[in-house]
Design an enzyme around this catalytic site. Structure first.
Site, PDB file in Angstrom:
ATOM      1  N   ARG A  52     -11.864  -0.108  -3.948  1.00 12.05           N
ATOM      2  CA  ARG A  52     -11.894  -1.365  -3.178  1.00 12.05           C
ATOM      3  C   ARG A  52     -10.540  -2.077  -3.251  1.00 12.05           C
ATOM      4  O   ARG A  52     -10.075  -2.647  -2.262  1.00 12.05           O
ATOM      5  CB  ARG A  52     -13.020  -2.280  -3.682  1.00 12.05           C
ATOM      6  N   LYS A 151     -10.529  -8.391  -0.765  1.00 14.56           N
ATOM      7  CA  LYS A 151     -10.583  -9.264  -1.951  1.00 14.56           C
ATOM      8  C   LYS A 151      -9.155  -9.747  -2.193  1.00 14.56           C
ATOM      9  O   LYS A 151      -8.424  -9.195  -3.010  1.00 14.56           O
ATOM     10  CB  LYS A 151     -11.161  -8.480  -3.137  1.00 14.56           C
TER      11      LYS A 151
HETATM   12  N1  PMP Z   1     -18.736 -12.073  -2.968  1.00 14.36           N
HETATM   13  C1  PMP Z   1     -17.570 -12.643  -3.342  1.00 14.36           C
HETATM   14  C2  PMP Z   1     -16.922 -13.603  -2.416  1.00 14.36           C
HETATM   15  C3  PMP Z   1     -17.014 -12.324  -4.594  1.00 14.36           C
HETATM   16  O1  PMP Z   1     -15.868 -12.879  -4.966  1.00 14.36           O
HETATM   17  C4  PMP Z   1     -17.690 -11.429  -5.447  1.00 14.36           C
HETATM   18  C5  PMP Z   1     -17.148 -11.134  -6.815  1.00 14.36           C
HETATM   19  N2  PMP Z   1     -16.077 -10.287  -6.791  1.00 14.36           N
HETATM   20  C6  PMP Z   1     -18.890 -10.853  -5.005  1.00 14.36           C
HETATM   21  C7  PMP Z   1     -19.377 -11.203  -3.755  1.00 14.36           C
HETATM   22  C8  PMP Z   1     -19.615  -9.857  -5.848  1.00 14.36           C
HETATM   23  O2  PMP Z   1     -18.913  -8.637  -5.843  1.00 14.36           O
HETATM   24  P1  PMP Z   1     -18.975  -7.614  -7.053  1.00 14.36           P
HETATM   25  O3  PMP Z   1     -20.404  -7.273  -7.269  1.00 14.36           O
HETATM   26  O4  PMP Z   1     -18.170  -6.446  -6.614  1.00 14.36           O
HETATM   27  O5  PMP Z   1     -18.395  -8.327  -8.241  1.00 14.36           O
END
Ligand code: PMP
Length: 287
Positions: A52, A151
């Protein structure tokens, strides 16, 4: 012993871990990051996080100056140097130092930073009693402006919503997309349970494709629960039997109230509690 921070292949004491004030990561939020967890010395879903990170970088024309394999190795090695077993890992790649203009061609040296530290979690009583959330007036970034699948280091969109939540006495905010549909929370994905089935917004609602979201979908399907990725509005949240959020830091956390409406019984529901148990079992086992 002071924690060591990895920057561009070298390890620095936490107090000496610095980058230039000309770095476009600082000046413009120009860069990408990942939040990763390690359990009992093993990094959870490392490949998915590294993939990612590289996909976010690719999307913003940022070339990470190392291979995916070397990145994975650097993450594991930084954990080991700090003798951490249960840890939160933050990987940051900035555009690098440049001039005081936007042009990324004027930057040199993207900085690869790996911070491994203790995990800061929601208080344990919230896992037992559930979280209250409010809808934020700030909509989630429009996918045609800055795609939430990236991200990026520019998290102001989410921070504005988080401040609204805090001002309302909550710890998380529900963010809607430009169509008024349920997107996600500021740092977590959202799920509801209705008649024993699970519903969560699709990626094209304009959300981050959470790695915990994928894990929970897999766990639910393996437990014989039907999962729908479908467009949702707030009515779906207000009238759900159960609601929960997923994220690397939060894991699986029940939500019992949204915009002053009690959800279901107002207590964490059986499907949520069961999934949380399954999630804990998975992260404790070999993965
Ligand atoms: N949505 C957003 C906006 C986030 O910042 C995160 C955390 N990284 C998540 C969802 C959850 O993603 P993950 O399960 O990969 O941590």
């Amino acid at each position: 012993m002071s924690l060591k921070v990895y920057i561009g292949g070298k390890l620095y004491d936490k107090a000496d871990a610095k980058v230039s004030v000309y770095d476009h990561g600082l000046l413009y939020g120009d860069g990408v990051f990942e939040g990763i967890r390690a359990y009992s010395g093993r990094v959870f879903r490392l490949k998915q996080h590294v993939d990612r990170l590289f996909e976010s970088a690719q999307s913003i024309y940022l070339k990470i100056p190392m291979s995916r394999e070397d990145m994975a190795r650097a993450i594991v090695d930084t954990m080991a140097v700090n003798d951490l077993k249960d840890a939160y890992i933050r990987v940051v790649v900035t555009r690098g130092a440049g001039s005081l203009g936007l042009d990324p061609r004027k930057t040199t040296d993207p900085q690869v930073i790996i911070i491994t530290d203790a995990i800061s979690l929601y208080p344990p009583e919230l896992y037992e009693h559930g979280l209250k959330i409010v809808t934020s007036g700030t909509m989630r970034n429009h996918p045609s402006a800055l795609n939430p699948r990236i991200k990026s280091l520019n998290y102001l969109n989410n921070i504005m919503a988080k401040v609204e939540a805090i001002n309302a006495g909550c710890l998380e905010a529900l963010m809607l997309n430009h169509k008024g549909e349920v997107a996600e929370c500021t740092g977590d994905n959202i799920f509801v349970v209705r008649k024993g089935e699970i519903h969560t917004p699709p990626i094209d609602a304009g959300i981050l494709e959470g790695i915990t979201r994928d894990v929970v979908i897999e766990l639910a399907k393996a437990a014989g629960i039907t999962v729908y990725e479908r467009t949702m509005d707030r009515h779906d949240v207000y009238t759900a039997d159960e609601c929960f959020l997923t994220g690397t830091a939060a894991e699986v956390i029940p939500v019992v109230e949204c915009d002053a409406r009690l959800i279901g019984s107002g207590k964490p529901g059986p499907v949520t509690v069961d999934l949380l148990k399954r999630f804990h079992a998975l992260v404790r086992s070999d993965h």
